[in-house]
Design a protein around this motif. Structure first.
Motif, PDB file in Angstrom:
ATOM      1  N   LYS A  86       0.847  -1.195   0.000  1.00 19.10           N
ATOM      2  CA  LYS A  86       0.000   0.000   0.000  1.00 19.10           C
ATOM      3  C   LYS A  86       0.888   1.253   0.000  1.00 19.10           C
ATOM      4  O   LYS A  86       0.660   2.180  -0.777  1.00 19.10           O
TER       5      LYS A  86
ATOM      6  N   ASP B  60      -2.287  -8.337  -5.631  1.00 20.16           N
ATOM      7  CA  ASP B  60      -2.366  -7.596  -4.361  1.00 20.16           C
ATOM      8  C   ASP B  60      -1.928  -6.144  -4.562  1.00 20.16           C
ATOM      9  O   ASP B  60      -2.518  -5.218  -4.013  1.00 20.16           O
TER      10      ASP B  60
ATOM     11  N   GLN C 206      -4.614  -4.140  -6.173  1.00 15.11           N
ATOM     12  CA  GLN C 206      -5.704  -3.774  -5.244  1.00 15.11           C
ATOM     13  C   GLN C 206      -5.301  -2.637  -4.315  1.00 15.11           C
ATOM     14  O   GLN C 206      -6.107  -1.782  -3.973  1.00 15.11           O
ATOM     15  N   GLN C 207      -4.020  -2.662  -3.889  1.00 12.40           N
ATOM     16  CA  GLN C 207      -3.620  -1.735  -2.837  1.00 12.40           C
ATOM     17  C   GLN C 207      -3.002  -0.432  -3.333  1.00 12.40           C
ATOM     18  O   GLN C 207      -2.998   0.570  -2.617  1.00 12.40           O
TER      19      GLN C 207
END
Lengths: 337, 211
Positions: free
Chosen positions: A244, A264, A267-268
């Motif tokens: 993130k 991942d 998404q982040q």
């Protein structure tokens, strides 16, 4: 559309003819021209020759000045070791900042002072002359935790986070100032993009990353942007827990190693973030088959979506079979984002 | 007398000062040193390993826990040696010749120590002769090698060949690890085991000495 135009257009969100192709090669590039790796690290003309050769052989969209992590540390006065045929290494048992008090008197070396940083800047000048209108020219700086590890010793720095957080922040601030000076000279020499390698960031968890590392990475990224540069962030290792943060630094490209999933990261990360990577360079690219490479490249593309650049998770190993690397390149050549 | 259970907490939380103080007090109070190791320190490092594997702990946390464990072990080990207690096994560990990347090796060494092994840490850039010397002089029964680079991996094969030549290959189990290493590579070069992570390396070493 040439290579440089392709990458710049893709970064700008404009249409491109095919996926850009930017795998990291160092030792493979050196091997391609039959040079010693020691010379690749110490003589910019060898590096430039090797990079242009590998980029033209495989159709890469860029050339890069990275050879080892020790350019800045060497210029600071750290003890390093040269090997005949592998990257320069830093001698941790003689770390420059073994005594923390040394930081107070440590001077930022002049990037144009004839040292190893200067060598990297000269490489950019020569790249610009030789392929600057055709291919992206990428310079390189070490990120805050990577360079701090090089100066302090990675094992010691890991415990400093608990023992002396103020020192760590002072050290990171020193590093950011040094890397910004280095980046500025690279941009002035013609670098289109600056790679920022912050390998040691994958060793820490989200708490330390957010408190200590991210703010300094952000300063570095913002500083490079203010100079008109673009940034490719590469962190070797397992970055699953810090995706993130990596995806919110505002880097033009986030280059992911194979231990974290592109899905991942997608998404982040911030919307529209370009992701690069991330097949395992050893088990897939080096040890696999062309068919497997194609299959995994397609899967990476599927996970990353259209904001994607083709590459491996980390450096393409020196002894990668050419047909495997060609399969990776062919994937880029035959697919639109 | 402080509760020796606090030793467990001190190791897990990486508090070296408390770990040493509790150990010294417990020993002064007559607690058996081996009991401190087996009942508190080994379970504490097991927990640290579990948290590391579960992505709750990362390298910094693991290293400060290891430091807390070592602080206690430094006062415990001489007592165990003096009365002839044997470690689970003796591991000679190092990064192979040409490779200076030691953080993974250090994690494995710490967890092995936490698992009751005596660890002879040979450091980085270890030539085969050094491993051979330690097998002969200190009766190491495990050789653990690490390499981060594909270019230094071949030194693992060279080291195994050198152990054979020196006639000591059968005295030890050879375990290998590092980012580019695979089980297939371990099989190819005739190593006895491979682990892809530090926690797995302890289980592997325990199996190796039990075999």
């Amino acid at each position: 559309m040439n290579s440089r135009e392709r990458v710049l257009a893709h970064i700008a969100g404009q249409p491109v003819d095919r996926l850009p192709l930017m795998p990291i090669t160092m030792m493979l590039a050196c091997q391609g021209i039959g040079a010693r790796y020691r010379d690749y690290c110490t003589d910019y003309r060898v590096l430039v020759e090797g990079q242009i050769h590998v980029a033209e052989t495989y159709g890469f969209d860029y050339v890069n000045t990275m050879s080892d992590p020790a350019r800045e540390a060497a210029d600071c006065g750290a003890a390093i070791e040269y090997f005949e045929n592998q990257p320069v290494a830093i001698l941790e048992d003689q770390a420059l900042l073994t005594e923390k008090t040394t930081l107070a008197t440590l001077k930022i070396p002049d990037p144009l002072g004839g040292g190893r940083m200067h060598n990297g800047i000269r490489a950019i000048g020569l790249f610009k002359e030789r392929v600057g209108n055709e291919k992206m020219v990428e310079g390189w700086v070490e990120g805050p935790i990577a360079e701090a590890s090089d100066l302090r010793g990675i094992n010691t720095l890991m415990t400093d986070f608990f023992d002396d957080p103020v020192f760590v922040k002072d050290l990171f601030a020193f590093v950011v100032e040094m890397e910004l000076r280095f980046a500025r000279e690279q941009i002035q020499a013609g670098a289109d993009m600056i790679g920022m390698g912050d390998a040691a960031a994958s060793l820490v968890g989200p708490q330390i990353y957010e408190e200590f590392v991210w703010p300094y990475e952000k300063q570095l990224v913002d500083g490079i942007h203010a100079m008109g540069g673009r940034v490719r962030l590469h962190i070797c290792g397992n970055t699953r827990r810090i995706l993130k943060g990596m995806g919110s630094l505002g880097c033009e490209v986030v280059d992911l190693d194979s231990l974290a999933a592109l899905s991942d990261a997608r998404q982040q990360a911030a919307p529209g973030q370009i992701l690069l990577g991330n097949m395992n360079p050893v088990t897939i690219l080096r040890n696999g088959t062309p068919e497997l490479v194609t299959q995994v490249a397609a899967e990476c593309h599927r996970q990353a979506g259209s904001r994607f650049i083709v590459g491996a998770g980390c450096e393409v190993p020196r002894d990668t079979p050419p047909e495997n690397l060609r399969a990776l390149c062919e994937y880029a050549r035959h697919h639109a984002p | 007398m402080p509760d020796p259970k606090l030793l467990y907490d001190a190791v897990v939380s990486g508090d070296a000062k408390s770990s040493l103080a509790i150990t010294q007090q417990a020993l002064a109070d007559g607690v058996d040193p081996l009991q401190l190791v087996n009942d508190y320190m080994v379970p504490a490092m097991d927990e640290v390993g579990r948290r590391f594997e579960a992505n709750e702990y990362f390298v910094p946390e693991l290293l400060i826990s290891a430091r807390a464990m070592k602080a206690a072990l430094e006062v415990i080990r001489p007592l165990l040696v003096a009365r002839g207690d044997k470690p689970v096994g003796r591991v000679a560990i190092g990064t192979v010749k040409g490779d200076l990347h030691d953080i993974g090796k250090n994690l494995v060494a710490s967890l092995l120590e936490g698992g009751g092994f005596e660890v002879i840490d040979l450091g980085v850039n270890v030539p085969p002769e050094k491993f051979i010397e330690v097998i002969n002089t200190r009766q190491a029964n495990i050789v653990a090698m690490s390499a981060l680079l594909t270019t230094t991996m071949p030194a693992m094969r060279t080291t195994i060949e050198a152990l054979k030549k020196a006639g000591v290959r059968d005295k030890v189990k050879v375990l290998i690890g590092g980012a580019p290493i695979t089980q297939k590579y371990a099989d190819e070069i005739g190593a006895d085991g491979y682990s892809e992570n530090a926690v797995g390396a302890v289980a592997l070493a325990k199996r190796a000495v039990a075999a």
